[in-house]
Design a protein around this motif. Sequence first.
Motif, PDB file in Angstrom:
ATOM      1  N   ILE A 137      68.743  55.843 -34.762  1.00 38.09           N
ATOM      2  CA  ILE A 137      69.813  55.607 -35.716  1.00 38.09           C
ATOM      3  C   ILE A 137      69.274  55.523 -37.130  1.00 38.09           C
ATOM      4  CG2 ILE A 137      71.679  54.023 -36.303  1.00 38.09           C
ATOM      5  CD1 ILE A 137      71.271  53.195 -33.196  1.00 38.09           C
ATOM      6  N   LEU A 145      69.180  58.895 -38.808  1.00 35.34           N
ATOM      7  CA  LEU A 145      70.481  59.352 -39.306  1.00 35.34           C
ATOM      8  C   LEU A 145      70.894  58.584 -40.562  1.00 35.34           C
ATOM      9  CD1 LEU A 145      72.598  59.853 -36.059  1.00 35.34           C
ATOM     10  CD2 LEU A 145      71.376  61.557 -37.408  1.00 35.34           C
ATOM     11  N   CYS A 167      69.207  59.629 -43.736  1.00 35.98           N
ATOM     12  CA  CYS A 167      69.828  60.846 -44.251  1.00 35.98           C
ATOM     13  C   CYS A 167      71.060  60.507 -45.089  1.00 35.98           C
ATOM     14  CB  CYS A 167      70.190  61.727 -43.064  1.00 35.98           C
ATOM     15  SG  CYS A 167      70.813  63.323 -43.504  1.00 35.98           S
ATOM     16  N   ILE A 168      71.863  59.596 -44.594  1.00 37.45           N
ATOM     17  CA  ILE A 168      73.084  59.196 -45.287  1.00 37.45           C
ATOM     18  C   ILE A 168      72.758  58.444 -46.575  1.00 37.45           C
ATOM     19  CG2 ILE A 168      75.147  57.757 -45.120  1.00 37.45           C
ATOM     20  CD1 ILE A 168      75.104  58.291 -42.091  1.00 37.45           C
ATOM     21  N   ARG A 197      70.124  58.632 -48.435  1.00 34.28           N
ATOM     22  CA  ARG A 197      69.577  59.512 -49.469  1.00 34.28           C
ATOM     23  C   ARG A 197      70.694  60.326 -50.111  1.00 34.28           C
ATOM     24  NH1 ARG A 197      64.891  63.041 -47.212  1.00 34.28           N
ATOM     25  NH2 ARG A 197      64.288  63.289 -49.376  1.00 34.28           N
ATOM     26  N   LEU A 198      71.652  60.697 -49.312  1.00 34.98           N
ATOM     27  CA  LEU A 198      72.787  61.466 -49.816  1.00 34.98           C
ATOM     28  C   LEU A 198      73.525  60.684 -50.882  1.00 34.98           C
ATOM     29  CD1 LEU A 198      74.390  64.108 -49.109  1.00 34.98           C
ATOM     30  CD2 LEU A 198      75.922  62.622 -47.833  1.00 34.98           C
ATOM     31  N   ARG A 219      81.920  60.895 -48.549  1.00 31.84           N
ATOM     32  CA  ARG A 219      81.260  61.540 -47.418  1.00 31.84           C
ATOM     33  C   ARG A 219      80.308  60.591 -46.712  1.00 31.84           C
ATOM     34  NH1 ARG A 219      79.132  67.062 -48.629  1.00 31.84           N
ATOM     35  NH2 ARG A 219      81.300  67.443 -48.055  1.00 31.84           N
ATOM     36  N   ARG A 267      82.252  58.375 -44.478  1.00 35.34           N
ATOM     37  CA  ARG A 267      82.733  59.066 -43.274  1.00 35.34           C
ATOM     38  C   ARG A 267      81.612  59.268 -42.269  1.00 35.34           C
ATOM     39  NH1 ARG A 267      85.530  64.287 -45.659  1.00 35.34           N
ATOM     40  NH2 ARG A 267      83.986  63.782 -47.231  1.00 35.34           N
ATOM     41  N   LEU A 268      80.422  59.619 -42.785  1.00 34.58           N
ATOM     42  CA  LEU A 268      79.281  59.849 -41.898  1.00 34.58           C
ATOM     43  C   LEU A 268      78.877  58.559 -41.192  1.00 34.58           C
ATOM     44  CD1 LEU A 268      77.120  62.249 -44.069  1.00 34.58           C
ATOM     45  CD2 LEU A 268      78.310  62.767 -41.949  1.00 34.58           C
ATOM     46  N   LEU A 319      81.190  57.995 -38.415  1.00 35.96           N
ATOM     47  CA  LEU A 319      80.935  58.904 -37.295  1.00 35.96           C
ATOM     48  C   LEU A 319      79.764  58.401 -36.450  1.00 35.96           C
ATOM     49  CD1 LEU A 319      81.198  62.682 -37.302  1.00 35.96           C
ATOM     50  CD2 LEU A 319      79.149  61.680 -36.318  1.00 35.96           C
ATOM     51  N   VAL A 320      78.728  57.955 -37.114  1.00 33.73           N
ATOM     52  CA  VAL A 320      77.558  57.448 -36.393  1.00 33.73           C
ATOM     53  C   VAL A 320      77.917  56.203 -35.591  1.00 33.73           C
ATOM     54  CG1 VAL A 320      75.279  56.397 -36.663  1.00 33.73           C
ATOM     55  CG2 VAL A 320      75.874  58.428 -37.984  1.00 33.73           C
ATOM     56  N   ARG A 350      80.852  55.363 -34.519  1.00 35.48           N
ATOM     57  CA  ARG A 350      81.725  55.774 -33.422  1.00 35.48           C
ATOM     58  C   ARG A 350      80.879  56.309 -32.260  1.00 35.48           C
ATOM     59  NH1 ARG A 350      84.880  60.374 -35.011  1.00 35.48           N
ATOM     60  NH2 ARG A 350      85.323  59.094 -36.836  1.00 35.48           N
ATOM     61  N   GLY A 351      79.824  57.036 -32.608  1.00 41.53           N
ATOM     62  CA  GLY A 351      78.937  57.560 -31.574  1.00 41.53           C
ATOM     63  C   GLY A 351      78.200  56.449 -30.833  1.00 41.53           C
ATOM     64  N   LEU A 352      78.083  55.313 -31.488  1.00 42.44           N
ATOM     65  CA  LEU A 352      77.379  54.177 -30.882  1.00 42.44           C
ATOM     66  C   LEU A 352      78.288  53.319 -30.029  1.00 42.44           C
ATOM     67  CD1 LEU A 352      75.158  52.947 -33.842  1.00 42.44           C
ATOM     68  CD2 LEU A 352      74.391  53.963 -31.689  1.00 42.44           C
TER      69      LEU A 352
END
Lengths: 180, 180
Positions: free
Chosen positions: B147, B150, B153-154, B156-157, B166, B169-170, B173-174, B176-178
């Motif tokens: 995790i 991921l 990545c978020i 740094r964005l 964004r 939202r990301l 999503l992460v 939700r995947g958990l």
Amino acid sequence: MANILRADAQTNRDRILAVARTALAAEAGASVNSITKAAGVGAGTFYRHFPTREALVFEVYKQQIETLVTLGPALITELRPVEALRAWCLQVSEYARVKHSLAEALGGLAGQDFSSAHQPMLDTLRLLINAGKQTGELNASAEPEDIFVLLTCIWRLRTNDADQARSQRLLELVIRGLEV
Amino acid sequence: MANILRADAQTNRDRILAVARTALAAEAGASVNSITKAAGVGAGTFYRHFPTREALVFEVYKQQIETLVTLGPALITELRPVEALRAWCLQVSEYARVKHSLAEALGGLAGQDFSSAHQPMLDTLRLLINAGKQTGELNASAEPEDIFVLLTCIWRLRTNDADQARSQRLLELVIRGLEV
DNA sequence: ACCTGAACACCGTTCAAGT
DNA sequence: ACCTGAACACCGTTCAAGT
């Protein structure tokens, strides 16, 4: 697409690209000078053909992208949408593992050049996601751009890290987050 | 933690770090020479205190991490596990938006120095995730390291991109995947 | 002990001079 | 038109010489 370049100029351009493809695959950070030297051209010649180093990476990247882009529609006809998405992501991952410049280019989130260069990849991703939405397997809130950012991160990891089991787990997590 | 440095050496080290904190916050790519110049020390002095540029970034990074690490346990007592996880991730995101060197350091996935430097962050993340597992809100397959990649990545964005919608939202999503 | 700052080996990029 | 390659302004890093 007619040849507007003089014969020797065309040869030089081709040589630079040919050298760059192998040099960047071996090491993403390969210097311009090392490439020009291996290609047997002066530094000025390089900059006559490419305005910047990034433009060279972009060009190599573009060629490699085409391979992956054509894969999208093919997978959709063979597999269920979610499986097609998974398979495509794995293919990109595998490709990036070998072609290091691709991984470098994928990571260029900030560069203005690349955001437009990523477009074919985004279109392919959109294709795969929309197919999943129509069958109701994927939820509708997911924007391709969003998912591309996460995938980018995973694909780059695959290059650096020996542990590719992680990249697979991460892909599963992202897909699970997408499922309805 | 007794002073084993000579007085002037200690002063120089402090000055370098003070300058570096603001310089790296303003621009993550700030050069060593610009920092030594602003700190009023010679280049050799810098390398007496820090073996490499990355070590300097690492040091600044370490100090900023402590703030975020202490936040984890505090949030857990106040919120439900999933909410605590979400809140912590948003806090890191907000922090990285201002302190650019943090974003740079977070992205150093490859650097061997950083993989150990990330440890406190990983521990905090593990704390939050385990709390969620115990209440049954999060599924047990999730590794904190996965995790973290991921989230990195978020985060740094958030720094580079104006679009912070964004990144939110990301994160959703992460998470939700958990969720189980 | 610790400092300074010129110098080194690189990098991407430019430009005068050649054909 | 196109090429060459020395040169420029940077970068991170080193090291002889000073206090």
